[in-house]
Enzyme design. Structure first.
Site, PDB file in Angstrom:
ATOM      1  N   HIS A 282      -3.586  -5.186   0.501  1.00  0.00           N
ATOM      2  CA  HIS A 282      -3.008  -5.756   1.727  1.00  0.00           C
ATOM      3  C   HIS A 282      -3.039  -7.281   1.684  1.00  0.00           C
ATOM      4  O   HIS A 282      -3.982  -7.898   2.204  1.00  0.00           O
ATOM      5  CB  HIS A 282      -3.776  -5.243   2.944  1.00  0.00           C
ATOM      6  CG  HIS A 282      -3.544  -3.792   3.214  1.00  0.00           C
ATOM      7  ND1 HIS A 282      -2.473  -3.335   3.951  1.00  0.00           N
ATOM      8  CD2 HIS A 282      -4.212  -2.698   2.806  1.00  0.00           C
ATOM      9  CE1 HIS A 282      -2.504  -2.021   4.001  1.00  0.00           C
ATOM     10  NE2 HIS A 282      -3.547  -1.601   3.314  1.00  0.00           N
TER      11      HIS A 282
ATOM     12  N   CYS B 159       0.838  -1.199   0.000  1.00  0.00           N
ATOM     13  CA  CYS B 159       0.000   0.000   0.000  1.00  0.00           C
ATOM     14  C   CYS B 159       0.875   1.252   0.000  1.00  0.00           C
ATOM     15  O   CYS B 159       1.488   1.566  -1.008  1.00  0.00           O
ATOM     16  CB  CYS B 159      -0.981  -0.056   1.171  1.00  0.00           C
ATOM     17  SG  CYS B 159      -2.495   0.835   0.809  1.00  0.00           S
TER      18      CYS B 159
ATOM     19  N   GLU C  18      -1.412  -9.318   3.375  1.00  0.00           N
ATOM     20  CA  GLU C  18      -1.253  -9.911   4.712  1.00  0.00           C
ATOM     21  C   GLU C  18      -2.597 -10.302   5.331  1.00  0.00           C
ATOM     22  O   GLU C  18      -2.663 -11.184   6.177  1.00  0.00           O
ATOM     23  CB  GLU C  18      -0.487  -8.951   5.643  1.00  0.00           C
ATOM     24  CG  GLU C  18      -1.239  -7.699   6.098  1.00  0.00           C
ATOM     25  CD  GLU C  18      -1.163  -6.525   5.128  1.00  0.00           C
ATOM     26  OE1 GLU C  18      -0.835  -6.760   3.943  1.00  0.00           O
ATOM     27  OE2 GLU C  18      -1.448  -5.382   5.541  1.00  0.00           O
TER      28      GLU C  18
HETATM   29  N1  GLN Z   1      -2.059   6.655   2.870  1.00  0.00           N
HETATM   30  C1  GLN Z   1      -2.118   5.922   1.664  1.00  0.00           C
HETATM   31  C2  GLN Z   1      -3.465   6.044   0.963  1.00  0.00           C
HETATM   32  O1  GLN Z   1      -4.436   6.419   1.570  1.00  0.00           O
HETATM   33  C3  GLN Z   1      -1.809   4.462   1.906  1.00  0.00           C
HETATM   34  C4  GLN Z   1      -2.809   3.772   2.750  1.00  0.00           C
HETATM   35  C5  GLN Z   1      -2.303   2.453   3.268  1.00  0.00           C
HETATM   36  O2  GLN Z   1      -1.120   2.196   3.264  1.00  0.00           O
HETATM   37  N2  GLN Z   1      -3.186   1.627   3.772  1.00  0.00           N
HETATM   38  O3  GLN Z   1      -3.558   5.780  -0.216  1.00  0.00           O
END
Ligand code: GLN
EC number: 6.3.4.2
Length: 547
Positions: A519, A380, A521
């Site tokens: 994600h 992310c 994970e």
């Molecule tokens: N802050 C970033 C976004 O909103 C990444 C979010 C995250 O890593 N879950 O796109």
């Protein structure tokens, strides 16, 4: 109609109620039953989505896009059953539903009260999907006696009363403290906790007792007598070397038998514990070790990255290797050269995160991994940082950045290679968001499909070209820089089905460099390690062989 097990806690918090519930779920499955687990949280936030990770640990996202308690992660990791939006609720959500109904006039002008309106709302929640499984396991957050928890306790009492006899049981988890001076385990706090429970009309059927020492028979009898629980239903929950030992250890202590006895299920089907025996075999008979640096922001609280830590362990199990994950605060790299810190690690992971703080440090970590050819997994925000890094260093866009950083400060310092998306496609409908939308409602959340580039590293790893993974973010890599970045060696190897949203980037000319917008994970299990984590650890083992 499902049978219900209500799991409550007493004496102190953090005894591992979520884990015990998850392990019980796994044991019931091992006996051939279907299960679903649920969490009822007494706090007043509507969901944990806007809580700081320091407050409440990781926010666990479900396929259907709910931001939930991290205990749902345990539930999934132990049972493999995908959690849903309707498996997690808080007092805040319950009250907000009740108030919404009141405004709509659903209560026909009646006075709204905790009993019956709030408790009815809780009971409606408990009933959702009860014709789908054999057992519904519902954990009440907090400890008995907490003011916020009372409506939940009252609701489960009523719920058991509403159902035919023998369909609901109560399991209570407490602590037996050890007093070194007298060399004794003390049962009094447990007695008081059960007394508190009985004073609100709930008599536990099974007691699960955390203790650092074996519970002598005499103590067990005493607890049974004073707490009005059968002796065989007084179960020890000793400290565990690893959480994944919980199903086998609790089984040995008789937990699942006690639960089935309490329901009068006899003869109980024999358990098949092969899955958990294999998990423990892989964990305890690992050869060698790799060190993985996790360069993030919420490094003081391990629970903030709970699923990542677990998924790395699973990746290790797939390779029969121990993974030593070490957390490094990204901000350090804004003051110091990352080299001396990262030397000696066989892999680097930059996890998700929000806000600008620490991002320059994460960008440096990505650069170090790329240039030193150390396996890198960016998740992310970790993917976004890798894209910014390549844009700056390889595509010579010196002020490449994310719109997220400028939003915070209201400035225009960066060329946004990562920008705020206001509209996207989910399945076959369009989702729209405005900048001013309430916090917590503006993210791309839940499962989305991605198409993988045939022949790419990720397609090889997944063994397919269509995947579905869970998202939780506001910002997206801007596809308009795709050609420019690909010319520098950063392949966009995973895209949304409409081809607009980059889901995965990878560098071919590198032992292992992958960034994912989702994600992974969240979907890893000890008995089914996520392919990305399994392959990331495999690559790390490769590095450790070189040195
Ligand atoms: N802050 C970033 C976004 O909103 C990444 C979010 C995250 O890593 N879950 O796109």
């Amino acid at each position: 109609m499902a049978r219900y097990v209500f799991i409550t806690g007493g004496v102190v918090s953090s005894l591992g109620k979520g884990l015990a519930s998850a392990a019980l779920g796994a044991l019931l499955q091992a006996r051939g039953f279907s299960v679903r687990l649920r969490k009822l949280d007494p706090y007043l936030n509507v969901d944990p989505g806007t809580m700081s990770p320091f407050e409440h640990g990781e926010v666990f996202v479900t396929d259907d896009g709910a931001e939930t308690d991290l205990d749902l992660g345990h539930y999934e990791r132990f049972t493999g059953v995908s959690a849903r939006r309707t498996d997690s609720v808080s007092s805040g959500r319950i009250y907000s539903n009740v108030l919404e109904k009141e405004r709509r006039g659903d209560y026909l002008g009646k006075t709204i009260q905790v009993i019956p309106h709030v408790t009815n709302e809780i009971k409606d929640f408990l009933r959702i999907g009860d014709d789908e499984v054999d057992f519904m396991l519902c954990e009440i957050g907090g400890t008995v006696g907490d003011i916020e928890g009372l409506p939940f306790f009252e609701a489960i009492r009523q719920f058991a009363q509403d159902r035919p006899r023998g369909q609901c049981i109560f399991m209570h988890l407490t602590l037996l403290p050890y007093v070194a001076a007298s060399g004794e385990l003390k049962t009094k706090p447990t007695q008081h906790s059960v007394k508190e429970l009985r004073s609100i009309g709930i008599a536990p059927d099974v007691l699960l007792l955390r203790s650092e020492h074996p519970i002598p028979d005499r103590e067990r009898e005493k607890i049974a007598l004073f707490c009005n629980v059968r002796k065989e239903a007084v179960i020890a929950a000793p400290d565990l070397k690893t959480i994944y030992d919980a199903p086998l250890v609790y089984h040995r202590e008789g937990l699942d038998q006690a639960v089935l006895d309490a329901f009068g299920i006899s003869p109980a089907p024999r358990p098949n514990l092969a899955r958990w025996e294999d998990v423990m075999d892989r964990l305890t008979n690992a050869e060698g070790e790799v060190r993985v640096a996790i360069v993030g922001k919420y490094t003081q609280l391990e629970d903030a990255y709970k699923s990542i830590a677990e998924a790395l362990t699973h990746g290790g199990m797939a390779n029969r290797t121990r993974v030593k994950a070490e957390w490094i605060d990204a901000e350090i790299f804004e003051r110091e050269d990352p080299g001396p810190w990262l030397e000696g690690f066989q892999a680097i992971l930059v996890p998700g995160g929000f806000g600008e703080r620490g991002t320059e440090g994460k960008i440096k970590a990505a650069r170090y991994a790329r240039e030193k050819k150390i396996p890198y997994l960016g998740i992310c925000l970790g993917m976004q940082m890798a894209v910014i890094e390549t844009a700056r260093t390889l595509a010579h866009m010196d002020n490449a950045g994310s719109e997220e950083f400028d939003h915070e400060t209201g400035s225009k310092r960066f060329t946004p290679v990562v920008y705020h998306l206001k509209e996207w496609v989910q399945g076959n409908h369009v989702v729209e968001r405005k900048v001013g939308d309430a916090k917590g409602g503006t993210m791309r959340l839940g499962a989305y499909t991605a198409n993988l580039l045939p022949g790419s590293r990720v397609a090889q790893i997944y063994g397919t070209t269509v995947i579905e993974e869970r998202h939780r973010h506001r910002y997206e890599v801007d596809i308009k820089y795709r050609d420019r970045l690909e010319a520098c060696g950063l392949t966009f190897s995973g895209m949304s089905p409409d081809g607009r949203l980059p889901e995965i980037v990878e560098i071919k000319d590198h032992p292992w460099f992958i960034g994912v917008q989702y994600h992974p994970e969240l979907k890893s299990k000890p008995f089914a390690p996520h392919p990305l984590f399994a392959d990331f650890v495999r690559a790390a083992v490769g590095v450790s062989r070189l040195v």
